[in-house]
Write a protein that holds these residues in place. Structure first.
Motif, PDB file in Angstrom:
ATOM      1  N   LEU A   1       0.960  -1.068   0.054  1.00 55.27           N
ATOM      2  CA  LEU A   1      -0.508  -0.179  -0.276  1.00 55.27           C
ATOM      3  C   LEU A   1       0.443   1.610   0.217  1.00 55.27           C
ATOM      4  CD1 LEU A   1      -2.592  -1.286   3.371  1.00 55.27           C
ATOM      5  CD2 LEU A   1      -2.856  -1.366  -0.083  1.00 55.27           C
ATOM      6  N   PRO A   2       0.315   2.855  -0.485  1.00 52.52           N
ATOM      7  CA  PRO A   2       1.092   3.553  -0.455  1.00 52.52           C
ATOM      8  C   PRO A   2       1.898   4.534   0.799  1.00 52.52           C
ATOM      9  CG  PRO A   2      -0.703   3.484  -1.932  1.00 52.52           C
ATOM     10  CD  PRO A   2      -0.729   2.563  -1.177  1.00 52.52           C
ATOM     11  N   GLN A   3       2.895   4.686   1.305  1.00 52.70           N
ATOM     12  CA  GLN A   3       2.860   4.566   2.329  1.00 52.70           C
ATOM     13  C   GLN A   3       3.667   6.187   2.407  1.00 52.70           C
ATOM     14  OE1 GLN A   3       2.888   2.568   5.245  1.00 52.70           O
ATOM     15  NE2 GLN A   3       2.047   1.343   3.621  1.00 52.70           N
ATOM     16  N   LYS A   4       4.064   6.447   1.128  1.00 53.56           N
ATOM     17  CA  LYS A   4       4.535   8.311   1.359  1.00 53.56           C
ATOM     18  C   LYS A   4       3.739   9.125   1.661  1.00 53.56           C
ATOM     19  CE  LYS A   4       3.490  10.207  -2.866  1.00 53.56           C
ATOM     20  NZ  LYS A   4       4.206  10.110  -4.959  1.00 53.56           N
TER      21      LYS A   4
ATOM     22  N   LYS B   1      -4.611   0.219  -7.049  1.00 48.40           N
ATOM     23  CA  LYS B   1      -4.088   1.275  -7.892  1.00 48.40           C
ATOM     24  C   LYS B   1      -2.567   1.787  -7.151  1.00 48.40           C
ATOM     25  CE  LYS B   1      -5.698   1.992 -12.458  1.00 48.40           C
ATOM     26  NZ  LYS B   1      -5.613   2.057 -14.229  1.00 48.40           N
ATOM     27  N   PRO B   2      -1.547   1.610  -6.984  1.00 42.63           N
ATOM     28  CA  PRO B   2      -1.052   2.475  -6.566  1.00 42.63           C
ATOM     29  C   PRO B   2      -0.638   4.339  -6.452  1.00 42.63           C
ATOM     30  CG  PRO B   2       0.924   0.978  -7.561  1.00 42.63           C
ATOM     31  CD  PRO B   2      -0.464   0.997  -7.544  1.00 42.63           C
ATOM     32  N   ASN B   3       0.036   4.807  -5.543  1.00 40.95           N
ATOM     33  CA  ASN B   3      -0.468   6.575  -6.248  1.00 40.95           C
ATOM     34  C   ASN B   3      -1.844   7.210  -6.000  1.00 40.95           C
ATOM     35  OD1 ASN B   3       1.905   6.426  -4.812  1.00 40.95           O
ATOM     36  ND2 ASN B   3       3.036   6.104  -6.733  1.00 40.95           N
TER      37      ASN B   3
ATOM     38  N   LEU C   1      -8.031  11.340  -8.017  1.00 44.61           N
ATOM     39  CA  LEU C   1      -6.356  11.680  -8.293  1.00 44.61           C
ATOM     40  C   LEU C   1      -5.295  10.742  -7.980  1.00 44.61           C
ATOM     41  CD1 LEU C   1      -7.776  13.694  -5.668  1.00 44.61           C
ATOM     42  CD2 LEU C   1      -8.062  14.668  -8.434  1.00 44.61           C
ATOM     43  N   LEU C   2      -4.286  10.817  -9.051  1.00 45.73           N
ATOM     44  CA  LEU C   2      -2.968  10.554  -9.320  1.00 45.73           C
ATOM     45  C   LEU C   2      -2.487  11.080  -8.319  1.00 45.73           C
ATOM     46  CD1 LEU C   2      -0.817   8.218 -10.444  1.00 45.73           C
ATOM     47  CD2 LEU C   2      -0.983  10.088 -12.472  1.00 45.73           C
ATOM     48  N   VAL C   3      -1.731  10.787  -6.831  1.00 48.04           N
ATOM     49  CA  VAL C   3      -0.666  11.613  -6.081  1.00 48.04           C
ATOM     50  C   VAL C   3       0.819  11.093  -6.870  1.00 48.04           C
ATOM     51  CG1 VAL C   3      -0.298  11.981  -3.729  1.00 48.04           C
ATOM     52  CG2 VAL C   3      -2.195  11.376  -5.293  1.00 48.04           C
ATOM     53  N   THR C   4       1.519  12.537  -7.268  1.00 50.35           N
ATOM     54  CA  THR C   4       2.956  13.198  -7.401  1.00 50.35           C
ATOM     55  C   THR C   4       3.654  13.239  -5.923  1.00 50.35           C
ATOM     56  OG1 THR C   4       3.039  14.653  -8.755  1.00 50.35           O
ATOM     57  CG2 THR C   4       2.700  12.017  -9.884  1.00 50.35           C
ATOM     58  N   ASP C   5       4.780  13.642  -5.880  1.00 45.69           N
ATOM     59  CA  ASP C   5       6.091  14.048  -4.880  1.00 45.69           C
ATOM     60  C   ASP C   5       5.114  15.999  -5.608  1.00 45.69           C
ATOM     61  OD1 ASP C   5       6.825  12.159  -3.763  1.00 45.69           O
ATOM     62  OD2 ASP C   5       8.149  12.309  -5.242  1.00 45.69           O
ATOM     63  N   ASN C   6       4.613  16.456  -6.893  1.00 49.74           N
ATOM     64  CA  ASN C   6       4.331  17.989  -7.542  1.00 49.74           C
ATOM     65  C   ASN C   6       3.605  18.073  -7.390  1.00 49.74           C
ATOM     66  OD1 ASN C   6       7.699  17.794  -7.205  1.00 49.74           O
ATOM     67  ND2 ASN C   6       7.890  17.163  -8.917  1.00 49.74           N
ATOM     68  N   TYR C   7       1.957  16.978  -8.207  1.00 49.00           N
ATOM     69  CA  TYR C   7       0.790  17.373  -7.966  1.00 49.00           C
ATOM     70  C   TYR C   7       0.530  16.340  -8.087  1.00 49.00           C
ATOM     71  CZ  TYR C   7       2.017  15.003 -12.177  1.00 49.00           C
ATOM     72  OH  TYR C   7       2.683  14.162 -13.226  1.00 49.00           O
ATOM     73  N   VAL C   8      -1.859  16.691  -7.750  1.00 51.96           N
ATOM     74  CA  VAL C   8      -2.316  15.705  -7.978  1.00 51.96           C
ATOM     75  C   VAL C   8      -3.138  16.252  -9.521  1.00 51.96           C
ATOM     76  CG1 VAL C   8      -2.717  15.139  -5.534  1.00 51.96           C
ATOM     77  CG2 VAL C   8      -4.118  17.429  -6.568  1.00 51.96           C
TER      78      VAL C   8
ATOM     79  N   GLU D   1     -12.578   6.942 -13.252  1.00 57.43           N
ATOM     80  CA  GLU D   1     -13.312   6.309 -12.316  1.00 57.43           C
ATOM     81  C   GLU D   1     -12.353   4.714 -12.170  1.00 57.43           C
ATOM     82  OE1 GLU D   1     -15.164   5.137 -16.215  1.00 57.43           O
ATOM     83  OE2 GLU D   1     -15.215   7.097 -15.224  1.00 57.43           O
ATOM     84  N   ASN D   2     -11.335   4.551 -13.002  1.00 57.42           N
ATOM     85  CA  ASN D   2     -10.847   3.369 -12.897  1.00 57.42           C
ATOM     86  C   ASN D   2      -9.068   3.967 -12.049  1.00 57.42           C
ATOM     87  OD1 ASN D   2     -12.829   1.950 -13.995  1.00 57.42           O
ATOM     88  ND2 ASN D   2     -12.338   2.673 -16.194  1.00 57.42           N
ATOM     89  N   GLY D   3      -8.924   5.314 -12.505  1.00 57.46           N
ATOM     90  CA  GLY D   3      -7.852   5.883 -11.908  1.00 57.46           C
ATOM     91  C   GLY D   3      -6.704   5.598 -12.816  1.00 57.46           C
ATOM     92  N   ASN D   4      -7.224   6.072 -13.918  1.00 53.80           N
ATOM     93  CA  ASN D   4      -5.872   6.931 -15.583  1.00 53.80           C
ATOM     94  C   ASN D   4      -6.674   8.173 -14.869  1.00 53.80           C
ATOM     95  OD1 ASN D   4      -5.864   3.772 -15.495  1.00 53.80           O
ATOM     96  ND2 ASN D   4      -7.696   3.546 -16.485  1.00 53.80           N
ATOM     97  N   PRO D   5      -5.685   8.425 -15.409  1.00 52.87           N
ATOM     98  CA  PRO D   5      -4.860   9.744 -15.942  1.00 52.87           C
ATOM     99  C   PRO D   5      -5.802  10.527 -16.609  1.00 52.87           C
ATOM    100  CG  PRO D   5      -3.120   9.791 -15.077  1.00 52.87           C
ATOM    101  CD  PRO D   5      -3.796   8.360 -15.064  1.00 52.87           C
TER     102      PRO D   5
END
Length: 122
Positions: A19-22, A79-81, A93-100, A105-109
């Protein structure tokens, strides 16, 4: 019997590590496209206790329409992140270090020329 319990416990710990830990705590801001208005200014605050506040201002007909939503977010188990805002119709939302980035609905940008990203500011 103890071996089965130990194997089960070890397997569960291993699954948890997938699971995402960040930490995603912070504030994300930007302007989003709108189908029936000029634009949407958005600010998303993600808290470490898995709560959020989503502030939006819709610009339509030279008027501003603010809206504030609060709720919890959950990580997508497939889907991770990727996280979902539970009070927002499961906005994904897809989460990165700099943006969301807003996803389908399937978790794809979302595949479009428009920018669906909110940049991290804090």
């Amino acid at each position: 019997m103890k071996k089965i319990a130990l194997i089960t416990f070890t397997t569960m710990l291993g699954a948890c590590s997938l699971l995402p830990q960040k930490s995603v705590s912070g504030t994300y801001k930007g302007s989003l496209p709108c189908a029936d208005c000029e634009k949407i200014d958005a600010e998303l605050v993600l808290n470490s206790d898995k709560t959020y506040q989503y502030n939006t201002v819709y610009f339509k007909n030279k008027e501003q329409h603010p809206y504030i939503e609060k709720g919890n977010y959950i990580w997508d188990t497939n889907k991770p992140n990727v996280l979902r805002l539970t009070n927002s119709g499961n906005l994904t939302l897809l989460v990165t270090d700099n943006y969301v980035e807003v996803c389908d609905e399937n978790g794809n940008p979302v595949k479009t020329k428009s920018n669906y990203k909110l940049q991290r500011v804090k």
